[in-house]
Write an enzyme that holds these catalytic residues in place. Sequence first.
Site, PDB file in Angstrom:
ATOM      1  N   ASN A   9       0.778  -1.158  -0.002  1.00 38.20           N
ATOM      2  CA  ASN A   9       0.029   0.064  -0.074  1.00 38.20           C
ATOM      3  C   ASN A   9       1.018   1.222  -0.164  1.00 38.20           C
ATOM      4  OD1 ASN A   9      -1.818   2.138   0.411  1.00 38.20           O
ATOM      5  ND2 ASN A   9      -2.346   1.251   2.509  1.00 38.20           N
ATOM      6  N   LYS A  11       0.036   4.156  -0.250  1.00 39.05           N
ATOM      7  CA  LYS A  11      -0.317   5.418   0.254  1.00 39.05           C
ATOM      8  C   LYS A  11      -0.380   6.631  -0.688  1.00 39.05           C
ATOM      9  CE  LYS A  11      -0.092   3.390   4.739  1.00 39.05           C
ATOM     10  NZ  LYS A  11      -0.056   3.605   6.257  1.00 39.05           N
ATOM     11  N   HIS A  96      -9.535   0.790   5.005  1.00 37.66           N
ATOM     12  CA  HIS A  96      -8.221   0.966   5.739  1.00 37.66           C
ATOM     13  C   HIS A  96      -8.610   1.892   6.935  1.00 37.66           C
ATOM     14  CE1 HIS A  96      -4.072   2.431   6.457  1.00 37.66           C
ATOM     15  NE2 HIS A  96      -3.993   1.338   5.880  1.00 37.66           N
ATOM     16  N   GLU A  98      -6.872   4.298   8.102  1.00 39.21           N
ATOM     17  CA  GLU A  98      -6.791   5.870   7.664  1.00 39.21           C
ATOM     18  C   GLU A  98      -7.967   6.301   7.219  1.00 39.21           C
ATOM     19  OE1 GLU A  98      -2.982   5.366   5.765  1.00 39.21           O
ATOM     20  OE2 GLU A  98      -1.940   4.969   7.558  1.00 39.21           O
ATOM     21  N   GLU A 168      -5.315  -5.444  10.580  1.00 42.43           N
ATOM     22  CA  GLU A 168      -4.363  -4.289  10.866  1.00 42.43           C
ATOM     23  C   GLU A 168      -4.733  -3.447  12.073  1.00 42.43           C
ATOM     24  OE1 GLU A 168      -2.336  -3.097   6.843  1.00 42.43           O
ATOM     25  OE2 GLU A 168      -4.161  -1.822   6.939  1.00 42.43           O
ATOM     26  N   GLY A 174       2.316   2.031  11.088  1.00 40.10           N
ATOM     27  CA  GLY A 174       3.191   3.263  10.681  1.00 40.10           C
ATOM     28  C   GLY A 174       4.035   3.813  11.972  1.00 40.10           C
ATOM     29  N   SER A 214       3.504  -2.443  10.355  1.00 42.22           N
ATOM     30  CA  SER A 214       4.927  -2.256  10.365  1.00 42.22           C
ATOM     31  C   SER A 214       5.580  -3.647  10.240  1.00 42.22           C
ATOM     32  CB  SER A 214       5.332  -1.853  12.013  1.00 42.22           C
ATOM     33  OG  SER A 214       4.865  -0.453  12.066  1.00 42.22           O
TER      34      SER A 214
HETATM   35  C1  PEP Z   1      -0.715  -0.122   6.045  1.00 47.63           C
HETATM   36  O1  PEP Z   1      -0.955   1.217   5.982  1.00 47.63           O
HETATM   37  O2  PEP Z   1      -1.587  -0.683   5.379  1.00 47.63           O
HETATM   38  C2  PEP Z   1       0.347  -0.337   6.944  1.00 47.63           C
HETATM   39  C3  PEP Z   1       0.419  -1.790   7.334  1.00 47.63           C
HETATM   40  O3  PEP Z   1       1.585   0.597   6.974  1.00 47.63           O
HETATM   41  P1  PEP Z   1       2.850   0.204   7.818  1.00 47.63           P
HETATM   42  O4  PEP Z   1       3.190  -1.162   7.273  1.00 47.63           O
HETATM   43  O5  PEP Z   1       3.649   1.323   7.192  1.00 47.63           O
HETATM   44  O6  PEP Z   1       2.547  -0.155   9.337  1.00 47.63           O
END
Ligand code: PEP
Length: 251
Positions: A9, A11, A96, A98, A168, A174, A214
């Site tokens: 992703n 973003k 997601h 976000e 997630e 992040g 992460s």
């Molecule tokens: C995401 O936004 O789907 C995600 C998993 O981000 P990150 O790997 O940076 O935590």
Amino acid sequence: MRKKVIAGNWKMNNDLSESQNLISKLISGLSNEKVNCDVIVCPPFTSLSEANSLLKKSIIKLGAQNMYFEENGAFTGEISASMLKNTGCEYVILGHSERRTIFGETDQVINKKIKKALQSNLLPIFCVGESLQERESEVTNDIIKRQITEGLKNISSAEMQKIIIAYEPVWAIGTGKTASPQQAEDVHAFIRGLVKSLYSNEIAEELVIQYGGSVKPDNAKELLSQKDIDGALVGGACLKSESFIEIIKAA
Ligand code: PEP
């Protein structure tokens, strides 16, 4: 046997030339690797068309990060499922965290988006996850249950077979904090059990459940070796070809 699925992703990162550069590096970096999983990249809308041209002969599939549930019309700034399909997308990330927290998307809106994606032959990567406060209050399973039950409302068994779920935990996105393999496995097993009760054992056993939060080259192997973790949705670490390729190799 479920095949693992690794999705990146991007973003709101990478303009057109940066996107071309990253995709070229991924294609050449993977050309000599024996890849045993499905690989998806989800660039921003502005790079999808170019990404589709570059990925034509590669094993990497294309996805988008969002869409709107209406077919067309006066929805300034939105993108429809058929536009994504027309640009070569096979997948779309929906729900997601976000989108839920920054843009106020509800379970009901996400449910409409999942339905529209399926009608348009786009495969949804449906994200769920609890906040830190929810985990600390020990309501993780309640939150996941609500997000999944509402998000999948009136989705048929045949449609369910086309959906990927991404677990997630919001506190791990992040932040550099990863759920421990056991913490992640516990929620993945809970999700599989829930899908079994909503659909059937067969559908639950076939369901791909990705972990996201992460994921990095140094933790991917252990996370991906858990029984119910069938892949990863990767944010930060997918922006560098080297680290994304290491995660793909770990799968
Ligand atoms: C995401 O936004 O789907 C995600 C998993 O981000 P990150 O790997 O940076 O935590």
